[in-house]
Design a protein around this motif. Structure first.
Motif, mmCIF file in Angstrom:
data_model
loop_
_atom_site.group_PDB
_atom_site.id
_atom_site.type_symbol
_atom_site.label_atom_id
_atom_site.label_comp_id
_atom_site.label_asym_id
_atom_site.label_seq_id
_atom_site.Cartn_x
_atom_site.Cartn_y
_atom_site.Cartn_z
ATOM 1 N N ILE A 165 0.825 -1.216 0.000
ATOM 2 C CA ILE A 165 0.000 0.000 0.000
ATOM 3 C C ILE A 165 0.858 1.264 0.000
ATOM 4 O O ILE A 165 0.514 2.254 -0.637
ATOM 5 N N GLN A 166 2.001 1.221 0.677
ATOM 6 C CA GLN A 166 2.849 2.419 0.710
ATOM 7 C C GLN A 166 3.334 2.797 -0.693
ATOM 8 O O GLN A 166 3.432 3.975 -1.027
ATOM 9 N N GLN A 167 3.620 1.798 -1.509
ATOM 10 C CA GLN A 167 4.048 2.077 -2.878
ATOM 11 C C GLN A 167 2.952 2.813 -3.644
ATOM 12 O O GLN A 167 3.216 3.711 -4.427
ATOM 13 N N VAL A 168 1.705 2.387 -3.411
ATOM 14 C CA VAL A 168 0.591 3.033 -4.097
ATOM 15 C C VAL A 168 0.368 4.437 -3.540
ATOM 16 O O VAL A 168 0.127 5.381 -4.286
ATOM 17 N N ARG A 169 0.507 4.582 -2.219
ATOM 18 C CA ARG A 169 0.349 5.920 -1.606
ATOM 19 C C ARG A 169 1.381 6.888 -2.165
ATOM 20 O O ARG A 169 1.073 8.036 -2.455
ATOM 21 N N ALA A 191 -6.463 1.457 -2.609
ATOM 22 C CA ALA A 191 -5.827 2.779 -2.644
ATOM 23 C C ALA A 191 -5.684 3.255 -4.088
ATOM 24 O O ALA A 191 -5.867 4.438 -4.386
ATOM 25 N N LEU A 192 -5.393 2.332 -4.986
ATOM 26 C CA LEU A 192 -5.225 2.699 -6.395
ATOM 27 C C LEU A 192 -6.537 3.191 -7.011
ATOM 28 O O LEU A 192 -6.538 4.071 -7.877
ATOM 29 N N LEU A 193 -7.631 2.635 -6.521
ATOM 30 C CA LEU A 193 -8.951 3.047 -7.031
ATOM 31 C C LEU A 193 -9.137 4.559 -6.951
ATOM 32 O O LEU A 193 -9.736 5.171 -7.830
ATOM 33 N N LYS A 194 -8.598 5.139 -5.902
ATOM 34 C CA LYS A 194 -8.693 6.573 -5.693
ATOM 35 C C LYS A 194 -8.089 7.330 -6.885
ATOM 36 O O LYS A 194 -8.677 8.286 -7.379
ATOM 37 N N VAL A 195 -6.930 6.871 -7.340
ATOM 38 C CA VAL A 195 -6.276 7.507 -8.496
ATOM 39 C C VAL A 195 -7.140 7.320 -9.742
ATOM 40 O O VAL A 195 -7.286 8.224 -10.558
ATOM 41 N N LEU A 196 -7.727 6.139 -9.865
ATOM 42 C CA LEU A 196 -8.523 5.843 -11.053
ATOM 43 C C LEU A 196 -9.828 6.619 -11.070
ATOM 44 O O LEU A 196 -10.347 6.963 -12.123
ATOM 45 N N GLU A 197 -10.340 6.888 -9.868
ATOM 46 C CA GLU A 197 -11.618 7.596 -9.790
ATOM 47 C C GLU A 197 -11.480 9.091 -9.964
ATOM 48 O O GLU A 197 -12.403 9.762 -10.384
ATOM 49 N N GLU A 198 -10.327 9.627 -9.604
ATOM 50 C CA GLU A 198 -10.138 11.078 -9.703
ATOM 51 C C GLU A 198 -8.944 11.393 -10.588
ATOM 52 O O GLU A 198 -7.900 11.846 -10.117
ATOM 53 N N PRO A 199 -9.096 11.150 -11.890
ATOM 54 C CA PRO A 199 -7.960 11.383 -12.784
ATOM 55 C C PRO A 199 -7.621 12.864 -12.888
ATOM 56 O O PRO A 199 -8.512 13.704 -12.912
ATOM 57 N N SER A 200 -6.353 13.177 -12.884
ATOM 58 C CA SER A 200 -5.976 14.568 -13.126
ATOM 59 C C SER A 200 -5.418 14.679 -14.544
ATOM 60 O O SER A 200 -5.122 13.677 -15.191
ATOM 61 N N ASN A 201 -5.298 15.903 -15.010
ATOM 62 C CA ASN A 201 -4.878 16.132 -16.396
ATOM 63 C C ASN A 201 -3.459 15.644 -16.659
ATOM 64 O O ASN A 201 -2.615 15.672 -15.786
ATOM 65 N N ASN A 202 -3.235 15.243 -17.899
ATOM 66 C CA ASN A 202 -1.894 14.843 -18.313
ATOM 67 C C ASN A 202 -1.283 13.743 -17.456
ATOM 68 O O ASN A 202 -0.096 13.757 -17.176
#
Ligand SMILES: [Zn+2]
Length: 334
Positions: free
Chosen positions: A96-100, A133-144
């Motif tokens: 999880i730390q790697q994903v954080r 934890a990765l789901l968070k990144v997938l759900e809130e994509p930022s530009n570029n």
């Protein structure tokens, strides 16, 4: 270290996939997250890295990274601040730390003014916590930002993760696309033979070339034959094959079984024609009647099952699995 971990070349059999990605980028249709799915050894990670280099390079030429600009220099030395490769560190899991850390990375401004890219390989190494934890990144994509999940077993990923990624599927390429590439790698053995042994999986064929696999295969075939003749017991057989990984042993037995089945079943004429005349001749003589062929077919299914099982188990008892398989192999002719 496997070939995929240090290479970034454009593999010839993946050229069409690469061009598709370049085209998506050119037409501003590149998605935020991709899932590269397909069996291990097809070069998915190499493609993910090569395309990342293309995205980050500041002076691409003919749709290829130039290899010379500052970005390309940083990429070549593995120190580009906007590309992150996440792999299992000291265990078989991505923690999880790697994903954080990667969430932190993606939430910041790009350091070199372009894309920020995360490659996760293999994605099935994410444990439940790190996947959530990765789901968070997938759900809130930022530009570029671009996320590429490389997976040898996409079915093992959480459905919520799969559904948020664009799936790109990879299959075994046609041998004619691979053989010239293999031959360019200064291999000693025949490229055609290595590729056949590797079941047409290109990077596995290269791996076999590294490890004198032709010799290894002779050892395995002789062990299999002695088991059938009752001249060797199972623990001795396992001992002789211990130098190869369990995956390689399973793959070799699958290939050997399917070759024997093809050789003895006239219905599969095409497969039978691809066999070398001298190849597997001795082993093949054990499987002339229907009962034994049927048993061999069952054994093949068992190999498939074992392969799936070890891919989804973090720490299988390898010796026990191999001995179990040798036991079943011996039982095919009883
Ligand atoms: Zn460049």
């Amino acid at each position: 270290m496997s070939y995929a971990e240090h290479a970034t070349e454009l593999l010839p059999w993946l050229q069409t996939d690469y061009e598709r990605l370049v085209e998506l980028k050119a037409s501003q249709k590149l998605a935020h997250a991709y899932l590269f799915g397909g069996q291990q050894g097809l070069g998915k990670l190499v493609l993910a890295k090569h395309f990342s280099h293309y995205l980050l390079c500041k002076s691409t030429q003919n749709n290829q990274p130039c290899g010379e600009c500052r970005e390309c220099q940083l990429l070549a030395s593995g120190t580009h601040p906007d590309l992150k490769l996440i792999q299992p560190e000291d265990s078989s899991e991505i923690k999880i730390q790697q994903v954080r850390d990667s969430i932190h990375f993606i939430s910041q401004t790009s350091q070199r003014g372009g894309y920020k890219i995360i490659i996760i390989a293999p994605a099935e190494a994410l444990n439940v916590n790190s996947a959530n934890a990765l789901l968070k990144v997938l759900e809130e994509p930022s530009n570029n930002t671009l996320l590429i999940l490389v997976s040898h077993q996409p079915a093992l990923l959480m459905a919520t993760i799969r559904s948020r990624c664009h799936l790109m599927k990879f299959n075994r390429p046609a041998p004619e696309l691979v053989i010239p590439w293999l031959e360019s790698k200064n291999i000693r053995a025949s490229a055609t033979e290595l590729l056949r042994m590797a079941g047409n999986v290109p990077l596995r064929a290269l791996h076999y070339a590294d490890e004198d696999a032709l010799h290894d295969r002779v050892v395995l075939h002789s062990v299999l034959e002695k088991l059938l003749q009752g001249e060797m017991d199972i623990s001795e057989a396992a001992g002789q094959c211990e130098q190869f990984t369990l995956e390689d042993n399973i793959e070799a037995m699958m290939l050997c079984s399917s070759d024997i089945l093809a050789r003895n079943q006239v219905s599969d004429i095409k497969a039978a024609q691809t066999l070398h005349d001298h190849d597997l001749k001795n082993l093949s003589t054990f499987f002339q009647d229907r009962t034994r062929l049927k048993a061999l077919h069952g054994f093949y299914q068992e190999l498939l099952k074992a392969r799936r099982a070890i891919a989804s188990t973090s720490n299988p008892n390898r010796l026990l699995v191999l001995e179990g398989l040798f036991f079943s192999w011996s039982a095919t002719i009883r």
